[in-house]
Every structure is written in structure tokens, then in C-alpha cells.
Design a protein around this motif. Structure first.
Motif, PDB file in Angstrom:
ATOM      1  N   VAL A  66       0.722  -1.125   0.045  1.00 12.08           N
ATOM      2  CA  VAL A  66       0.088  -0.114   0.131  1.00 12.08           C
ATOM      3  C   VAL A  66       0.816   1.301   0.010  1.00 12.08           C
ATOM      4  CG1 VAL A  66      -1.809  -1.204   1.306  1.00 12.08           C
ATOM      5  CG2 VAL A  66      -0.235   0.029   2.600  1.00 12.08           C
ATOM      6  N   PRO A  67       0.452   2.266  -0.447  1.00 14.34           N
ATOM      7  CA  PRO A  67       1.097   3.736  -0.352  1.00 14.34           C
ATOM      8  C   PRO A  67       1.444   3.975   1.075  1.00 14.34           C
ATOM      9  CG  PRO A  67      -0.582   3.822  -1.874  1.00 14.34           C
ATOM     10  CD  PRO A  67      -1.127   2.714  -1.319  1.00 14.34           C
ATOM     11  N   VAL A  68       2.590   4.511   1.401  1.00 17.86           N
ATOM     12  CA  VAL A  68       2.845   4.674   2.909  1.00 17.86           C
ATOM     13  C   VAL A  68       1.823   5.817   3.664  1.00 17.86           C
ATOM     14  CG1 VAL A  68       5.304   4.438   2.640  1.00 17.86           C
ATOM     15  CG2 VAL A  68       4.326   6.697   2.503  1.00 17.86           C
ATOM     16  N   GLU A  69       1.111   6.539   2.693  1.00 18.43           N
ATOM     17  CA  GLU A  69       0.204   7.324   3.369  1.00 18.43           C
ATOM     18  C   GLU A  69      -1.181   6.619   3.927  1.00 18.43           C
ATOM     19  OE1 GLU A  69       1.200   7.599   0.314  1.00 18.43           O
ATOM     20  OE2 GLU A  69       2.555   9.378   0.257  1.00 18.43           O
ATOM     21  N   THR A  70      -1.208   5.224   3.408  1.00 18.06           N
ATOM     22  CA  THR A  70      -2.213   4.588   3.808  1.00 18.06           C
ATOM     23  C   THR A  70      -2.066   3.724   5.153  1.00 18.06           C
ATOM     24  OG1 THR A  70      -2.950   4.028   1.446  1.00 18.06           O
ATOM     25  CG2 THR A  70      -4.028   2.431   3.182  1.00 18.06           C
ATOM     26  N   TRP A  71      -0.981   3.680   5.431  1.00 23.88           N
ATOM     27  CA  TRP A  71      -0.767   3.193   6.948  1.00 23.88           C
ATOM     28  C   TRP A  71      -1.561   3.706   8.069  1.00 23.88           C
ATOM     29  CZ3 TRP A  71       3.031  -0.782   8.578  1.00 23.88           C
ATOM     30  CH2 TRP A  71       3.119  -0.762   9.556  1.00 23.88           C
ATOM     31  N   PRO A  72      -1.587   4.965   8.293  1.00 20.47           N
ATOM     32  CA  PRO A  72      -2.383   5.561   9.334  1.00 20.47           C
ATOM     33  C   PRO A  72      -3.987   5.057   9.271  1.00 20.47           C
ATOM     34  CG  PRO A  72      -1.087   7.349   8.248  1.00 20.47           C
ATOM     35  CD  PRO A  72      -0.754   6.222   7.405  1.00 20.47           C
ATOM     36  N   LEU A  73      -4.309   5.016   7.979  1.00 16.48           N
ATOM     37  CA  LEU A  73      -5.800   4.472   7.844  1.00 16.48           C
ATOM     38  C   LEU A  73      -5.910   3.196   8.437  1.00 16.48           C
ATOM     39  CD1 LEU A  73      -6.362   6.167   4.283  1.00 16.48           C
ATOM     40  CD2 LEU A  73      -7.015   7.096   6.550  1.00 16.48           C
ATOM     41  N   LEU A  74      -4.765   2.204   8.416  1.00 18.68           N
ATOM     42  CA  LEU A  74      -4.852   1.028   8.895  1.00 18.68           C
ATOM     43  C   LEU A  74      -4.456   0.654  10.283  1.00 18.68           C
ATOM     44  CD1 LEU A  74      -3.138  -0.730   5.533  1.00 18.68           C
ATOM     45  CD2 LEU A  74      -5.576  -0.518   6.274  1.00 18.68           C
TER      46      LEU A  74
ATOM     47  N   HIS B 218      -5.936   1.758  12.920  1.00 12.41           N
ATOM     48  CA  HIS B 218      -6.859   1.348  13.906  1.00 12.41           C
ATOM     49  C   HIS B 218      -7.261  -0.182  14.095  1.00 12.41           C
ATOM     50  CE1 HIS B 218      -9.532   1.387  10.342  1.00 12.41           C
ATOM     51  NE2 HIS B 218     -10.358   0.811  11.116  1.00 12.41           N
ATOM     52  N   ARG B 219      -6.961  -0.815  12.910  1.00 10.71           N
ATOM     53  CA  ARG B 219      -7.252  -2.200  12.749  1.00 10.71           C
ATOM     54  C   ARG B 219      -6.268  -3.126  13.313  1.00 10.71           C
ATOM     55  NH1 ARG B 219      -9.587  -2.653   6.494  1.00 10.71           N
ATOM     56  NH2 ARG B 219      -7.673  -4.085   6.377  1.00 10.71           N
ATOM     57  N   MET B 220      -5.210  -2.406  13.643  1.00 13.36           N
ATOM     58  CA  MET B 220      -3.917  -3.206  14.317  1.00 13.36           C
ATOM     59  C   MET B 220      -4.168  -3.299  15.732  1.00 13.36           C
ATOM     60  SD  MET B 220      -0.824  -1.393  12.429  1.00 13.36           S
ATOM     61  CE  MET B 220      -0.957  -0.762  10.633  1.00 13.36           C
ATOM     62  N   GLN B 221      -5.523  -2.966  16.394  1.00  8.30           N
ATOM     63  CA  GLN B 221      -5.890  -3.157  17.613  1.00  8.30           C
ATOM     64  C   GLN B 221      -6.571  -4.340  17.777  1.00  8.30           C
ATOM     65  OE1 GLN B 221      -3.876  -1.473  19.611  1.00  8.30           O
ATOM     66  NE2 GLN B 221      -3.085  -0.450  17.661  1.00  8.30           N
TER      67      GLN B 221
ATOM     68  N   ARG C 177      -2.363   7.415  13.847  1.00  8.97           N
ATOM     69  CA  ARG C 177      -3.629   6.603  13.703  1.00  8.97           C
ATOM     70  C   ARG C 177      -4.618   7.642  13.369  1.00  8.97           C
ATOM     71  NH1 ARG C 177      -6.324   3.101  18.592  1.00  8.97           N
ATOM     72  NH2 ARG C 177      -8.511   2.826  17.490  1.00  8.97           N
ATOM     73  N   VAL C 178      -5.535   7.079  12.395  1.00 12.37           N
ATOM     74  CA  VAL C 178      -6.770   8.079  11.868  1.00 12.37           C
ATOM     75  C   VAL C 178      -7.980   7.347  12.582  1.00 12.37           C
ATOM     76  CG1 VAL C 178      -8.287   8.816  10.233  1.00 12.37           C
ATOM     77  CG2 VAL C 178      -5.858   8.722   9.814  1.00 12.37           C
ATOM     78  N   ALA C 179      -8.735   7.895  13.337  1.00 12.00           N
ATOM     79  CA  ALA C 179     -10.057   7.256  14.016  1.00 12.00           C
ATOM     80  C   ALA C 179     -10.651   6.338  13.178  1.00 12.00           C
ATOM     81  CB  ALA C 179     -10.878   8.571  14.517  1.00 12.00           C
ATOM     82  N   GLY C 180     -11.404   5.281  13.561  1.00 12.62           N
ATOM     83  CA  GLY C 180     -12.111   4.069  12.919  1.00 12.62           C
ATOM     84  C   GLY C 180     -12.947   4.743  11.858  1.00 12.62           C
ATOM     85  N   ASP C 181     -13.815   5.349  12.264  1.00 17.63           N
ATOM     86  CA  ASP C 181     -14.985   5.812  11.362  1.00 17.63           C
ATOM     87  C   ASP C 181     -14.404   6.763  10.212  1.00 17.63           C
ATOM     88  OD1 ASP C 181     -16.499   4.871  13.125  1.00 17.63           O
ATOM     89  OD2 ASP C 181     -17.802   6.341  13.752  1.00 17.63           O
ATOM     90  N   GLU C 182     -13.519   7.521  10.499  1.00 13.55           N
ATOM     91  CA  GLU C 182     -12.846   8.526   9.429  1.00 13.55           C
ATOM     92  C   GLU C 182     -11.981   7.709   8.688  1.00 13.55           C
ATOM     93  OE1 GLU C 182      -9.686  12.166   9.055  1.00 13.55           O
ATOM     94  OE2 GLU C 182     -10.519  11.738  11.311  1.00 13.55           O
TER      95      GLU C 182
END
Length: 400
Positions: free
Chosen positions: A94-102, A104-107, A204-209
Motif C-alpha cells: 500500500v502507499p505509505v500514506e495508507t498506513w495511518p488509515l490501517l 485502527h485495525r492493528m488493535q 492513527r486515524v480514528a476508525g470511522d474516519e
């Protein structure tokens, strides 16, 4: 595009255009810029290292761009680090910019994160030793880890060693990242995330966002798709995707439309293109975004596809490593391919034509694409076995 209803043909062309399948291949070979644009357009490349033909994620760019230097893709991911590995739709680039969007799923609430979290709690002391080892020695593999005081192998997680499972658990939780792949066997080499990613990226970006943005990216990559289609792209649970998609429609970021023959409503991205024609000619990886969600594949292309690697030989209908062949805007054939590298041969172990397609047109186009593929893989000859209704016509085309 302002219409609220689409024909099936229009939906197909929108979907193919969203994936860049309508664009001509670069005339003098694909550059790094082409690869960069392709991954950003798709949002991710699903990783699969089964090497029957070649690792599947290398075939996806070939399907869109034609012959390219695979080292350029590795360079973007493991040296320039514009892209990174992470669980997105299974193991993915994935693009590195996608990492923060993922993040919340690493919890704990994610299925994979819960399972790895249980492992880390059960092997807390050893998991901490593994992390300390990576911290002190830098990029590391399972072989570099200290021995475990107990059984070395596990029955779950593909029979991994305890050391490998610990590294994968830290990776899934975002503590470790993949620094590069070991050339000899493509094994992951792990390092601390802070040494692989810039600190400002590891947020980390909040889950809904995050879900709204991932679904918006899925819609851009699909062009048009149902809730199950879009949710599958980044493996978001459908029950969580529904309210996020409603929010995107309410905000004007997506539009609800009806597609001919589809039971469920679809969502159209505002940037979706509807070309008059799609003149694609490509062999598709089993993990190509065009085909990877099988219910959408059946609805969009009226094509029933199963990868039969895991099917017992006696029960296989099509072959071991069967790949769909896209011609125009239809899937017209499927071929069972294998690279015989020691003898420098491309083996067509079966070739099957779809009922709606003409054998002469399909065999001529497929023969040309197989020649291009064989040349790219540095295979000197193409051998066609006598299996499948298209085999005879394909073999005849390849002889001329």
C-alpha cells in the motif's frame, strides 16, 4: 456522469476504466512513474508469492502496462519506501500514506489483531525478547531470533515457528514493519516501524474516519460497486461499511445508482469514467482487483472463477493455476499457465474459451499476449497441451 441507472455493459466499462485497463500500454516500456501511478490508482497490490508462473503481485502491473522491470517495483517498496507492506486486503503493498488509515485495525477489535494479541499475551516474555533483538540488531528474520524455551513449531498460523509467529504478531500490531524481502526466498525481513516509516506517517486515524476514506478509495478503484464489493476491497465488515457509505452519499462524495441485473444498489464514484469502448488485452492474476471478489466478478462479467490450486487434481475443472483472459470488456477465456524455468518454457497446460467468445479472435489475441508474457519472463518457447476447447486453435496461432 449524472445518470441514476447503468446498463451492465456501462458498469463493466466503468469498472475496467477505474482499474486503468482501458489505457494503452506504454509504447517503450513502463517506467517507475507508471508503476507509481498504477499502485495509487488501485490503492494496493495484494501479495502472493506462489511461483507457478511468477508471484501474482508482479503480474498485475504487467496486465496494465506490459513488460516492465520488476526491480523497479521492489525499488519503490523496499528502497525508496514510497509503498509498504501491511494487512489491507490480506497481505498487501500500500502507499505509505495508507498506513495511518490501517492503524485502527492493528488493535484488538480486528480478527487478525485479536488472534495475534492473544499470542503476544500468551508468549509475553519471549515476544519482548524478539522485539529487543530486532531493536539491537536491526533488520532481522526468524532465523536471527533467540531460541524459544519450549516447542519451536506451532500447529496454527501455517505451522510457523514461535519466532516467526512473534515477528508476524508484532508486524500485525504495527510495532514492526517489513524493511525488505530476502532475495533468495522472499522471506520478510523486519525492523522497528520507526526505522522504516517516517514518524509523521506512523499515526492513527480514528476508525470511522479511516473507514470512510478506505471505502472512498475502494469506490475510486472500482468505479461502481455494491456495499459488499466496496467493503471487500479493504476487508471492512459489511455491517460497518453500510453506515459509512450512507455518510459518503449524504456528503455528496458518492452517488447511489442502480445497475442492470444487480439486486442491490451500487455506489458510483464522482470521478468514474465511462469510455465508449474498452480495448483491453490482458492475462489477469488470480489476485487482480478486477476479479478478486468473486460475487462481483459473476455479476459484472458473468464469469464463474475458482483458483484450483487447493482443489484435488481429480476434481479440477480448469487446471492448477488458471488465469482469466480479458479481451475488450469481456472475459473470454482462461488458461492454466506454468513457467518451466530450467527449460525456459512457458507451459499452457489447458486453454478454455468462454461460450460467448469466437475461437479465432480469442486464440489470435491470446497467442500474441502469451508471446509478450514469455518474452518478458525470458522463456524461449511456448508449449500448449491438448486440454481445453481452445487448445487446438491456440496452438495453431502460436505456430504461425
Amino acid at each position: 456522469m449524472s445518470r441514476d441507472a447503468l446498463s451492465l455493459s456501462e458498469a463493466r466499462r466503468i469498472a475496467l476504466a477505474a482499474q486503468g485497463a482501458h489505457l494503452p500500454r506504454p509504447g517503450r516500456g513502463a517506467t517507475t512513474a507508471h508503476l507509481r501511478r498504477l499502485i495509487h490508482r488501485h490503492g494496493l497490490l495484494q501479495i502472493d508469492y506462489a511461483n507457478v508462473l511468477l508471484p501474482a503481485h508482479y503480474l498485475v502491473p504487467f496486465s496494465r502496462l506490459g513488460p516492465y522491470d520488476m526491480a523497479r517495483l521492489d525499488d519503490l517498496v523496499y528502497r525508496k519506501r514510497e509503498f509498504i507492506e501491511q494487512w489491507a486486503r490480506e497481505a498487501s503493498i500500500v502507499p505509505v500514506e495508507t498506513w495511518p488509515l490501517l492503524r485502527h485495525r492493528m488493535q484488538e477489535h480486528d480478527r487478525r489483531a485479536r488472534a495475534f494479541g492473544a499470542f503476544l499475551r500468551g508468549y509475553r516474555g519471549y515476544a519482548e525478547r524478539v522485539l529487543d533483538t530486532v531493536r539491537s540488531r536491526g533488520p532481522s528474520t526468524a532465523e536471527d531470533m533467540p531460541p524459544h524455551d519450549g516447542p519451536e513449531r506451532r500447529n496454527d498460523w501455517w505451522g510457523w515457528s514461535v519466532a516467526k509467529t512473534a515477528l508476524e504478531a508484532h508486524f500485525a500490531r504495527g510495532t514492526l514493519a517489513v524493511a525488505y524481502r530476502r532475495p533468495a526466498d522472499w522471506a520478510r525481513v523486519y525492523d522497528l516501524t520507526e526505522r522504516v516509516l517516517p514518524r509523521e506517517i506512523d499515526a492513527r486515524v480514528a476508525g470511522d474516519e479511516a473507514q470512510r476514506e478506505l471505502l472512498l478509495r475502494a469506490a475510486r478503484a472500482h468505479g461502481v460497486g455494491t456495499v459488499t464489493d466496496l467493503a471487500d476491497y479493504y476487508r471492512i465488515p459489511v455491517r460497518e461499511a453500510r453506515p459509512r457509505l450512507a455518510e459518503l452519499v449524504a456528503g455528496g462524495q458518492l452517488r447511489s445508482v442502480q445497475v442492470e441485473g444487480w439486486r442491490d444498489p451500487a455506489y458510483l464514484h464522482p470521478e468514474a469514467e465511462l469510455p465508449r469502448r474498452v480495448e483491453a488485452c490482458a492475462i489477469l492474476s488470480p489476485f487482480d482487483p478486477i476479479i478478486w471478489h468473486r460475487p462481483r466478478l459473476a455479476r459484472l462479467f458473468e464469469f464463474d472463477y475458482v483458483l484450483e490450486i487447493w482443489t484435488p487434481r481429480a476434481k479440477r475443472r480448469w487446471g492448477y493455476y488458471v488465469l482469466p483472459f480479458l479481451l475488450g470488456d469481456r472475459l473470454v477465456a482462461r488458461v492454466d499457465l506454468k513457467a518451466d524455468r530450467p527449460r525456459r518454457r512457458l507451459l499452457v497446460q489447458a486453454a478454455h474459451r468462454e461460450a460467448h467468445a469466437r475461437a479465432d479472435e480469442v486464440s489470435a489475441a491470446l497467442a500474441a499476449e502469451l508471446r509478450t508474457l514469455a518474452s518478458w519472463l525470458e522463456l524461449d518457447t511456448i508449449i500448449v497441451a491438448r486440454r481445453g476447447g481452445l487448445a487446438r486453435a491456440l496452438a495453431a496461432c502460436l505456430r504461425h
